[in-house]
Design an enzyme around this catalytic site. Structure first.
Site, PDB file in Angstrom:
ATOM      1  N   ASP A 222       0.809  -1.214   0.000  1.00  0.00           N
ATOM      2  CA  ASP A 222       0.000   0.000   0.000  1.00  0.00           C
ATOM      3  C   ASP A 222       0.851   1.276   0.000  1.00  0.00           C
ATOM      4  O   ASP A 222       1.824   1.384   0.751  1.00  0.00           O
ATOM      5  CB  ASP A 222      -0.874  -0.010   1.268  1.00  0.00           C
ATOM      6  CG  ASP A 222      -1.835   1.152   1.348  1.00  0.00           C
ATOM      7  OD1 ASP A 222      -2.796   1.167   0.567  1.00  0.00           O
ATOM      8  OD2 ASP A 222      -1.611   2.052   2.184  1.00  0.00           O
ATOM      9  N   GLU A 295       1.767  -0.344  -4.987  1.00  0.00           N
ATOM     10  CA  GLU A 295       0.903   0.779  -5.342  1.00  0.00           C
ATOM     11  C   GLU A 295       1.687   2.079  -5.267  1.00  0.00           C
ATOM     12  O   GLU A 295       2.078   2.519  -4.193  1.00  0.00           O
ATOM     13  CB  GLU A 295      -0.279   0.875  -4.373  1.00  0.00           C
ATOM     14  CG  GLU A 295      -1.274   1.947  -4.791  1.00  0.00           C
ATOM     15  CD  GLU A 295      -2.030   2.604  -3.637  1.00  0.00           C
ATOM     16  OE1 GLU A 295      -1.603   2.532  -2.476  1.00  0.00           O
ATOM     17  OE2 GLU A 295      -3.058   3.233  -3.934  1.00  0.00           O
TER      18      GLU A 295
HETATM   19  C1  NOJ Z   1      -4.171   3.376  -0.651  1.00  0.00           C
HETATM   20  C2  NOJ Z   1      -5.387   2.540  -0.424  1.00  0.00           C
HETATM   21  O1  NOJ Z   1      -5.750   1.913  -1.620  1.00  0.00           O
HETATM   22  C3  NOJ Z   1      -6.461   3.464   0.123  1.00  0.00           C
HETATM   23  O2  NOJ Z   1      -7.707   2.838   0.174  1.00  0.00           O
HETATM   24  C4  NOJ Z   1      -6.014   3.943   1.472  1.00  0.00           C
HETATM   25  O3  NOJ Z   1      -6.938   4.897   1.974  1.00  0.00           O
HETATM   26  C5  NOJ Z   1      -4.640   4.588   1.414  1.00  0.00           C
HETATM   27  N1  NOJ Z   1      -3.712   3.864   0.607  1.00  0.00           N
HETATM   28  C6  NOJ Z   1      -4.035   4.734   2.787  1.00  0.00           C
HETATM   29  O4  NOJ Z   1      -3.655   3.483   3.289  1.00  0.00           O
END
Ligand code: NOJ
Ligand code: MG
Length: 579
Positions: A222, A295
């Site tokens: 993430d 990500e």
């Molecule tokens: C990316 C995640 O996909 C999202 O849903 C989240 O709010 C943020 N990162 C923070 O962890």
């Protein structure tokens, strides 16, 4: 693209093609599960792990190879699980560790890989590590980023910098107990870890090892681009970020230009370190390759660094958000062509592509691009070279659900205003999955759900779509069959705009059939001469996949010189002879 670059691309991908022992993930079909909204097994209106286990056979049915699940670890749910308070425990809302183990073993029986969402940038403020850090315990003192801030002339306090949180407002929160500010790039209940502290790095490495031991096949990482901030100067201070001129609202994320809070040069190296842990685990325990999917919403040149460098392997799958980030409702075929080829061209040698068009943070594909283009995007994602990543419900063509301001729970929307909450809310893409046309769309036996079930569930659901021959679901399943064909698994790829309106993707492995997917992006009827687009094509093709828009049937023949496409129609053709 010049002929030479296409040739080069062709050769490059062709070389990949002869790699007989290609690892499982290279051409896998990934599916993202948002567990809160997938399937509720206990009637509390919130999806859970037993719900996922119950539906693993569905993943098999739709040809999915692997699933990445949004977080289900212990959490106060300020950001619906992306605020983790115990990195090694399942939240009771989702079930128990035993439920998790059952899910993994059932998935293994079915041959579906399980990928855990690893959230390294921050924890919950209720995490034991944060509580100890806030209490100033020596060992934990520097687990997070703390700063005393500054005093204004009138004696009021101000935060260390002008940095803004993704969810609005200052990225610094005053902590009464410790009498310091802590950094949170997301919600104030999501304090950022200090990755310059080697103890924190090791702590997170152990989180990876823990879940590898539990049998996961890899991790979706993430928000990696937020992991590091610029290092403090010799006085322990951080610099302000320069201002952007498009807003005067200091609480808006766009207020500053992000040069110190994201994309720091150290960040990809963290991923290289994690890859080492996965490699070591595999060396010690055997089994299929464990993977990292990261990500990062960074410029494409930076994203490429996450693949690795000359000396280190990185993530097998740095999410390719090019289509999500840059395509618009009105984008023409040249824009599609550019974005796709740009990724393929910039990818370091020997790496594989991946394609993402939706997730739990973005509006539904059918709501962004029009319900008429749902098949088009599924066909594109599943016939491009590499792996596809599909968000739950996109195989059904689910649209954004309507969620009123009163029912809105997403912190990204709730931290703002009612007047424009729809621009920020991620709830519409997170409404419960439609399993059937029965009450609550078959998602729960309970009387209410955490987000409302979308009103269109009676038309768009798994049960109904199973019975309609050219439903989105059946088109998706047919695509998965085509993904078994050698040319589509391993073949070279040529991606070309035929005109403003039509995109064409040719896949071919020497000695096999030629496959061509065609995408009519707009609402006019188009006729294309494929032979003028691709050199030396077989003269005759047959329809290998059609949609509800098609006037042709699978098996119908067509000459390469004249293929007609209905508005928004996408099809897959197969040559009648091998070449
Ligand atoms: C990316 C995640 O996909 C999202 O849903 C989240 O709010 C943020 N990162 C923070 O962890
Ligand atoms: Mg439940």
């Amino acid at each position: 693209m010049t002929t030479w670059t296409s040739l080069f691309l062709l050769l490059g991908l062709g070389l990949l093609a002869v790699d007989a022992a290609a690892p499982w993930w290279k051409t896998a079909s990934f599916y993202q599960i948002y567990p809160r909204s997938f399937k509720d097994s206990d009637g509390d209106g919130i999806g859970d792990l037993n719900g996922v286990t119950e539906k693993l056979e569905y993943l098999k049915e739709i040809g999915v190879t692997a699933t990445w699940l949004s977080p289900f670890l212990k959490s106060p749910m300020a950001d619906f699980g992306y605020d983790i308070s115990d990195f090694k425990a399942v939240d009771p809302l989702f079930g128990t560790m035993e439920d998790f183990e059952n899910m993994v073993s059932r998935a293994k029986e079915l041959g579906v890989k399980i990928i855990l969402d690893f959230v390294p940038n921050h924890s919950s403020d209720e995490c034991d590590w944060f509580l100890r850090s806030a209490a100033g315990e020596e060992e934990y003192k520097d687990y997070y980023i703390w700063h005393a801030g500054f005093l204004n002339e009138d004696g009021t306090r101000r935060p260390p910098t002008n940095w803004v949180s993704v969810f609005r407002g200052s990225a610094w929160e005053w902590h009464e107990g410790r009498q310091e500010y802590y950094l949170h790039q997301f919600h104030k209940k999501q304090p950022d870890f200090n990755f310059r502290n080697p103890v924190v790095r090791e702590e997170m490495n152990n989180v990876l090892r823990f879940w590898l031991e539990k049998g996961v096949d890899g991790f979706r990482v993430d928000a990696i681009y937020h992991a590091f901030e610029i290092e403090a100067d010799e006085n322990g201070n951080y610099p302000d970020e320069p201002r952007n001129d498009w807003t005067n609202d200091p609480d808006e994320y766009g207020y500053t230009h992000k040069i110190y809070t994201v994309d720091q040069p150290e960040t990809p190296h963290l991923v290289y370190e994690w890859r080492q842990i996965l490699e070591q685990f595999q060396a010690d325990n055997g089994g299929d390759e464990r993977i990292l999917m990261v990500e990062t919403w960074s410029p494409i040149e930076i994203v490429m660094h996450y693949y690795g460098n000359e000396t280190a392997e990185g993530a097998q799958i740095p999410f390719n958000f090019q289509l999500i980030s840059n395509l618009h409702y009105d984008s023409d075929a040249y824009h599609y062509e550019y974005l796709i080829n740009n990724w393929l061209n910039l990818m370091p040698e020997g790496k594989s592509a991946n394609w993402v068009i939706g997730n739990h943070d973005k509006n539904r594909v059918g709501s962004r691009f029009g319900a008429d283009r749902v098949d088009l995007f599924n066909i594109l994602l599943l016939t491009l070279p590499g792996c596809s990543i599909t968000y739950q419900g996109e195989e059904l063509g689910m649209l954004d659900g309507y969620v009123s301001w009163e029912d809105t729970v997403d912190p990204q929307a709730c931290n703002g205003y009612e007047s424009n909450y729809m621009d920020n809310s991620r709830d519409p893409a997170r409404t419960p999955m439609h399993w059937s046309d029965e009450t609550m769309a078959g998602f729960t036996t309970g009387k209410s759900t955490w987000l409302p079930v979308s009103t269109d569930y009676r038309q768009r659901n798994v049960k109904t779509e199973r019975g309609v021959s050219l439903s989105h679901l059946n088109v998706f399943k047919r695509l998965q069959q085509l993904r078994q064909e050698p040319s589509i698994v391993d073949g070279s790829a040529e991606v070309t705009a035929v005109s403003n309106y039509v995109l064409a993707v040719k896949r071919h492995l020497l000695g096999d059939y030629v496959y061509i997917s065609l995408f009519n992006i707009f609402d006019s009827i188009e006729n294309v001469n494929l032979s003028s687009v691709f050199g030396s094509l077989p003269a005759k093709f047959q329809y290998a996949l059609v949609t509800e828009k098609s006037i042709k049937k699978v098996g119908d023949q067509v000459s390469a010189g004249s293929v007609t496409l209905m508005p928004h129609e996408a099809i897959v053709l197969r040559s009648t002879t091998t070449a």
